[in-house]
Enzyme design. Structure first.
Site, PDB file in Angstrom:
ATOM      1  N   SER A   1       0.838  -1.196   0.000  1.00 18.30           N
ATOM      2  CA  SER A   1       0.000   0.000   0.000  1.00 18.30           C
ATOM      3  C   SER A   1       0.879   1.253   0.000  1.00 18.30           C
ATOM      4  CB  SER A   1      -0.958  -0.039   1.190  1.00 18.30           C
ATOM      5  OG  SER A   1      -1.943   0.987   1.082  1.00 18.30           O
ATOM      6  N   GLN A   2       0.868   2.049   1.068  1.00 18.12           N
ATOM      7  CA  GLN A   2       1.760   3.195   1.128  1.00 18.12           C
ATOM      8  C   GLN A   2       3.210   2.750   0.899  1.00 18.12           C
ATOM      9  OE1 GLN A   2       2.169   6.701   4.249  1.00 18.12           O
ATOM     10  NE2 GLN A   2       3.117   4.858   5.055  1.00 18.12           N
TER      11      GLN A   2
ATOM     12  N   HIS B   1      -8.171  -4.929  -0.492  1.00 19.17           N
ATOM     13  CA  HIS B   1      -6.871  -4.312  -0.249  1.00 19.17           C
ATOM     14  C   HIS B   1      -5.878  -5.270   0.410  1.00 19.17           C
ATOM     15  CE1 HIS B   1      -4.206  -0.942  -0.184  1.00 19.17           C
ATOM     16  NE2 HIS B   1      -4.081  -0.933   1.125  1.00 19.17           N
TER      17      HIS B   1
END
Length: 334
Positions: free
Chosen positions: A189-190, A304
């Site tokens: 993700s980030q 996610h």
């Protein structure tokens, strides 16, 4: 969970126009070329800690990051290594800190050095070791980090974070127990967005593994994502209705889809087609623009979380094969 984005067939051909911001390369060359502030340490520091683990040695790390200010991390090393090790440098997801020293051991157990970089201002850590963001941007931002300092590229939060990440890779290249020719960067993700930035900012990496990456095709993501963190941008622009153009101009300097065009190392992406946090079309934007050799694992019915531990197995096999084909020795840092 139904898909809220383009179907897979369209994502595979989705290549939007995404103009590179003016002076992109100069901005980053100048940023990374800045001298540290006076009076701050200029060398990484490693302090061996007792994690209670017999087969892994763990070090509390402090690396001079943006402005020379300390960035914390954990460095895990296989206890019985007798030669320089391949290394995985990992960047963390949104809101996470490096946590407890025994939490993430897979890469060390596989025989690699593993540096986990704390993300400044985010999460928490054991042993009182957190990385503060002492250069926080101007007031007026909404809660979160995406719009912190968004008034200009020079003040934006991710300018500091990406610099921290580059310095951590550089520290591992200089570590006496690490083979500088065998360094892979990764993140979820980030962390995947940070890994993409590093792929374009650091030459001579062995590999890059962005998982469901954040910070890609940011203008589209801000308009279609219904959950944070991209919603922070929409919330900011609800307050500052006249700043849409300037906000996206600033964020373009931190867009993984732009950094990907400067990458040369082999990459293994993961993308989840039901991801509401990092919409798949935005991840595919970075994948299609990635300039080095690349492959992708698509998880059609996952959100996610992506491939989770199934994808960890893919990564283990990919890194083993990647390192097996590389000569040991000095990396090409040109």
């Amino acid at each position: 969970m139904p898909s809220a984005d383009l179907p897979l067939a369209e994502c595979l051909t989705y290549r939007p126009e995404l103009p590179l911001p003016d002076g992109f390369d100069t901005f980053w060359a100048d940023t990374l070329g800045e001298a540290p502030l006076d009076g701050v340490p200029d060398k990484p520091r490693y302090k061996r800690i007792d994690s209670g683990l017999a087969q892994v040695h763990t070090y509390d790390v402090s690396v001079p990051g943006y402005g020379g200010r300390p960035v914390r991390g954990w460095l895990h090393m296989p206890a019985r290594a007798t030669e320089p090790l391949g290394c995985v440098v990992e960047f963390l997801g949104y809101g996470r800190g490096r946590g407890l020293p025994h939490e993430q051991l897979m890469w060390a157990c596989a025989g690699y050095a593993h540096l986990i970089m704390d993300t400044r201002g985010q999460g928490w850590s054991a042993a009182g070791g957190v990385t503060a963001d002492t250069d926080a941007g101007a007031a007026g931002t909404v809660p979160g980090f995406v719009t912190r300092g968004v008034e200009s590229p020079e003040t934006h939060y991710y300018r500091r974070v990406f610099t921290d990440a580059v310095r951590c890779v550089e520290a591992m290249r200089e570590h006496p127990e690490v083979d500088p020719a065998r360094i892979v960067v990764t993140g979820f993700s980030q962390g995947g967005g940070i890994a993409l930035a590093v792929s374009g900012l650091v030459p001579g990496l062995a590999g890059v593994m962005p998982d469901v990456p954040f910070l890609c095709n940011i203008p589209r993501a801000a308009r279609i994502a219904g959950v944070p963190p991209y919603t922070e941008i929409a919330a900011y622009l609800q307050l500052y209705r006249d700043r849409t153009e300037s906000v996206f101009r600033t964020l373009a300097y931190f867009d993984g889809a732009h950094h990907a065009t400067r990458a040369t190392a082999p990459a293994l992406f993961s993308i989840a087609m039901m991801d509401e946090i990092c919409p798949p079309s935005t991840c595919f934007t970075a994948y299609h623009r990635y300039a080095g050799p690349k492959d992708v694992r698509v998880y059609e019915f996952n959100g996610h979380e992506g491939g989770a531990e199934h994808h960890r197995a893919e990564q283990l096999a990919w890194v083993r094969s990647l390192f097996a084909g590389l000569p040991s020795g000095q990396a090409d840092r040109s």
